[in-house]
Design a protein around this motif. Structure first.
Motif, PDB file in Angstrom:
ATOM      1  N   GLN A 150      47.192  31.581  41.332  1.00  0.00           N
ATOM      2  CA  GLN A 150      46.809  32.991  41.253  1.00  0.00           C
ATOM      3  C   GLN A 150      45.326  33.182  41.589  1.00  0.00           C
ATOM      4  O   GLN A 150      44.552  33.760  40.824  1.00  0.00           O
ATOM      5  CB  GLN A 150      47.127  33.564  39.866  1.00  0.00           C
ATOM      6  N   LEU A 187      42.299  35.601  40.631  1.00  0.00           N
ATOM      7  CA  LEU A 187      42.721  36.986  40.829  1.00  0.00           C
ATOM      8  C   LEU A 187      42.074  37.912  39.811  1.00  0.00           C
ATOM      9  O   LEU A 187      41.578  38.979  40.171  1.00  0.00           O
ATOM     10  CB  LEU A 187      44.253  37.093  40.745  1.00  0.00           C
ATOM     11  N   GLU A 188      42.036  37.510  38.540  1.00  0.00           N
ATOM     12  CA  GLU A 188      41.493  38.406  37.509  1.00  0.00           C
ATOM     13  C   GLU A 188      39.999  38.664  37.666  1.00  0.00           C
ATOM     14  O   GLU A 188      39.481  39.632  37.127  1.00  0.00           O
ATOM     15  CB  GLU A 188      41.816  37.892  36.102  1.00  0.00           C
ATOM     16  N   SER A 224      38.562  38.848  40.831  1.00  0.00           N
ATOM     17  CA  SER A 224      38.337  39.168  42.237  1.00  0.00           C
ATOM     18  C   SER A 224      37.575  40.467  42.474  1.00  0.00           C
ATOM     19  O   SER A 224      36.699  40.524  43.343  1.00  0.00           O
ATOM     20  CB  SER A 224      39.654  39.181  43.007  1.00  0.00           C
ATOM     21  N   MET A 225      37.866  41.517  41.736  1.00  0.00           N
ATOM     22  CA  MET A 225      37.163  42.771  41.995  1.00  0.00           C
ATOM     23  C   MET A 225      35.733  42.723  41.462  1.00  0.00           C
ATOM     24  O   MET A 225      34.824  43.288  42.080  1.00  0.00           O
ATOM     25  CB  MET A 225      37.936  43.961  41.431  1.00  0.00           C
ATOM     26  N   PHE A 279      40.244  42.180  49.372  1.00  0.00           N
ATOM     27  CA  PHE A 279      40.554  42.127  47.937  1.00  0.00           C
ATOM     28  C   PHE A 279      41.062  43.491  47.463  1.00  0.00           C
ATOM     29  O   PHE A 279      41.987  43.576  46.665  1.00  0.00           O
ATOM     30  CB  PHE A 279      39.326  41.717  47.118  1.00  0.00           C
ATOM     31  N   THR A 280      40.463  44.566  47.970  1.00  0.00           N
ATOM     32  CA  THR A 280      40.905  45.915  47.617  1.00  0.00           C
ATOM     33  C   THR A 280      42.307  46.178  48.172  1.00  0.00           C
ATOM     34  O   THR A 280      43.163  46.735  47.481  1.00  0.00           O
ATOM     35  CB  THR A 280      39.903  46.960  48.140  1.00  0.00           C
ATOM     36  N   GLN A 284      44.776  44.473  45.942  1.00  0.00           N
ATOM     37  CA  GLN A 284      44.974  45.199  44.676  1.00  0.00           C
ATOM     38  C   GLN A 284      45.904  46.400  44.862  1.00  0.00           C
ATOM     39  O   GLN A 284      46.693  46.728  43.980  1.00  0.00           O
ATOM     40  CB  GLN A 284      43.638  45.656  44.089  1.00  0.00           C
ATOM     41  N   ASN A 285      45.822  47.046  46.012  1.00  0.00           N
ATOM     42  CA  ASN A 285      46.641  48.226  46.284  1.00  0.00           C
ATOM     43  C   ASN A 285      48.051  47.897  46.776  1.00  0.00           C
ATOM     44  O   ASN A 285      48.976  48.675  46.543  1.00  0.00           O
ATOM     45  CB  ASN A 285      45.963  49.128  47.318  1.00  0.00           C
ATOM     46  N   ALA A 328      49.220  43.259  44.432  1.00  0.00           N
ATOM     47  CA  ALA A 328      49.110  43.088  42.969  1.00  0.00           C
ATOM     48  C   ALA A 328      50.148  43.892  42.188  1.00  0.00           C
ATOM     49  O   ALA A 328      50.719  43.354  41.231  1.00  0.00           O
ATOM     50  CB  ALA A 328      47.692  43.419  42.497  1.00  0.00           C
TER      51      ALA A 328
END
Length: 180
Positions: free
Chosen positions: A12, A144-145, A147-148, A166-167, A170-171, A174
């Motif tokens: 992940q 992953l946790e 990443s932003m 990465f955005t 997430q959209n 994720a």
């Protein structure tokens, strides 16, 4: 060129590369030593107080130039993933995200961004690029946790491709991941 957002589903995490970029280093030299660049007639031979090489290092997506006309963009992307990050992916493992213009102020080149999921079992080598071509690449995993937070941390030099991808993840990806 091509770039690839790589997500390791086993751990992940995102797999990105960290490498020295001479242009980034020289921008930092100019920022710290502007007097060296005031006289454009004078050649800069060496710095009395050089900056550490680390100021020229950036985090980037796995990427490469399209310089093999007999290969598809997907085939070039798969080669870059193996060469830079050590994962063997098939053309069918790639998902095209989009194409866009990069370096519009300098080259105006087109870049195609792909997404690939890998597992630990797909690891076929260490990665690291090709030193004979001047590449010195470190493979880095971003959980992953985190990443932003990583994407928006201005103290970590990165390309816009990292932030955008990465955005995008997430959209688009994720929300479909299994919940723990």
């Amino acid at each position: 060129s091509v770039s690839i957002l790589i997500f390791n589903t086993s751990r992940q995490c995102f797999v990105v590369v960290k490498q020295f970029r001479p242009a980034v280093y020289m921008c930092e030299v100019e920022r710290h030593h502007p007097q060296l660049f005031q006289n454009q007639e004078k050649e800069i031979s060496c710095l009395e107080d050089p900056l550490p090489a680390a100021v020229g290092v950036t985090y980037e997506l796995c990427a490469g130039i399209v310089d093999k006309p007999d290969l598809s963009l997907e085939e070039i992307a798969c080669g870059e993933v193996l060469e830079e990050c050590g994962y063997r992916v098939a053309v069918t493992d790639l998902r095209k995200i989009t194409s866009y213009r990069s370096g519009v102020g300098v080259t105006g080149s087109q870049q195609t961004l792909f997404y690939a999921e890998v597992t630990d079992q797909m690891r076929a080598g260490e990665g690291g690029g090709q030193p004979e071509e001047g590449e010195l690449i470190e493979v880095v995993e971003i959980p992953l946790e985190d990443s932003m937070k990583f994407a928006y941390d201005e103290t970590l030099p990165k390309t816009m491709g990292v932030i955008f991808s990465f955005t995008w993840f997430q959209n688009n990806i994720a929300p479909k991941l299994p919940k723990n």
